[in-house]
Scaffold this motif. Structure first.
Motif, PDB file in Angstrom:
ATOM      1  N   PHE A 196       4.032   5.678  -5.599  1.00 42.12           N
ATOM      2  CA  PHE A 196       3.922   5.757  -7.059  1.00 42.12           C
ATOM      3  C   PHE A 196       2.953   6.871  -7.438  1.00 42.12           C
ATOM      4  N   GLY A 197       1.791   6.886  -6.803  1.00 39.27           N
ATOM      5  CA  GLY A 197       0.796   7.919  -7.085  1.00 39.27           C
ATOM      6  C   GLY A 197       1.304   9.312  -6.777  1.00 39.27           C
ATOM      7  N   GLU A 198       1.989   9.467  -5.650  1.00 38.56           N
ATOM      8  CA  GLU A 198       2.532  10.779  -5.280  1.00 38.56           C
ATOM      9  C   GLU A 198       3.526  11.276  -6.322  1.00 38.56           C
ATOM     10  N   ARG A 199       4.388  10.369  -6.796  1.00 33.52           N
ATOM     11  CA  ARG A 199       5.426  10.755  -7.760  1.00 33.52           C
ATOM     12  C   ARG A 199       4.899  11.033  -9.162  1.00 33.52           C
ATOM     13  N   MET A 211       0.831  -1.205   0.000  1.00 34.29           N
ATOM     14  CA  MET A 211       0.000   0.000   0.000  1.00 34.29           C
ATOM     15  C   MET A 211       0.869   1.260   0.000  1.00 34.29           C
ATOM     16  N   VAL A 212       1.974   1.230   0.738  1.00 36.68           N
ATOM     17  CA  VAL A 212       2.888   2.383   0.753  1.00 36.68           C
ATOM     18  C   VAL A 212       3.520   2.555  -0.625  1.00 36.68           C
ATOM     19  N   ALA A 262      -2.778  19.248  -4.050  1.00 32.21           N
ATOM     20  CA  ALA A 262      -2.931  18.700  -2.703  1.00 32.21           C
ATOM     21  C   ALA A 262      -3.315  17.222  -2.751  1.00 32.21           C
ATOM     22  N   HIS A 263      -2.783  16.443  -1.823  1.00 33.62           N
ATOM     23  CA  HIS A 263      -3.149  15.025  -1.674  1.00 33.62           C
ATOM     24  C   HIS A 263      -2.883  14.609  -0.234  1.00 33.62           C
ATOM     25  N   SER A 264      -3.488  13.495   0.139  1.00 26.00           N
ATOM     26  CA  SER A 264      -3.250  12.976   1.488  1.00 26.00           C
ATOM     27  C   SER A 264      -1.788  12.553   1.609  1.00 26.00           C
TER      28      SER A 264
END
Length: 150
Positions: free
Chosen positions: A100-103, A94-95, A111-113
């Motif tokens: 991957f999504g953040e990058r 999950m991390v 903005a994102h969690s």
């Protein structure tokens, strides 16, 4: 409609893992379980998922040992769903998906969690290391495959 091919006897650990947890609803349910959700209604509200699909995915996750259904209330007709030790082992997965999504899936100013360490409040980062502690990437690794007759 073609049925989904089972990968439970595949020689590849990635394929076997995907056979257990390889659809997005299951991964999102596991994400929500890591976030503390335990009740059917909580999962449904968070995901906006149809009741029949949620019921099916929860049954599958319980059957595969990712979640356990714990009876709640006096009659025991309702359940809380909790991650098992097997389910908790999905934390690095999950991390990795989150990183991957953040990058790659957000603009620099979007903005994102953020996943943070409960104690320090600082962001959490996953790294892949060799047994001796060195950081390794795709160019530093190779998969030893099972022989075709093995």
């Amino acid at each position: 409609m073609v049925g989904r091919k089972s990968l439970k006897t595949d020689h590849c650990p990635s394929a076997r893992s995907l056979d257990v947890i390889g659809d997005w609803w299951s991964l999102l349910i596991v994400r929500d379980a890591f976030d503390g959700m335990t009740r059917f209604g909580e999962f449904q509200k968070s995901l906006g998922i149809a009741k029949n699909i949620l019921t099916d995915r929860l049954r599958t996750l319980v059957a595969r040992g990712i979640l356990e259904a714990v009876p709640t209330g006096e009659t025991g007709t309702r359940s809380a769903y909790r991650l098992t030790p097997v389910g908790r082992d999905l934390f690095p997965v999950m991390v990795a998906l989150r990183q991957f999504g953040e990058r790659h899936l957000f603009t620099a100013d979007e903005a994102h969690s953020v996943l943070v360490d409960r104690e320090s409040g600082r962001p959490v980062h996953l790294e892949v290391r060799a047994e001796d502690g060195r950081l390794v990437g795709p160019d530093d690794t190779v998969i030893r495959k099972v022989p075709a007759d093995g």
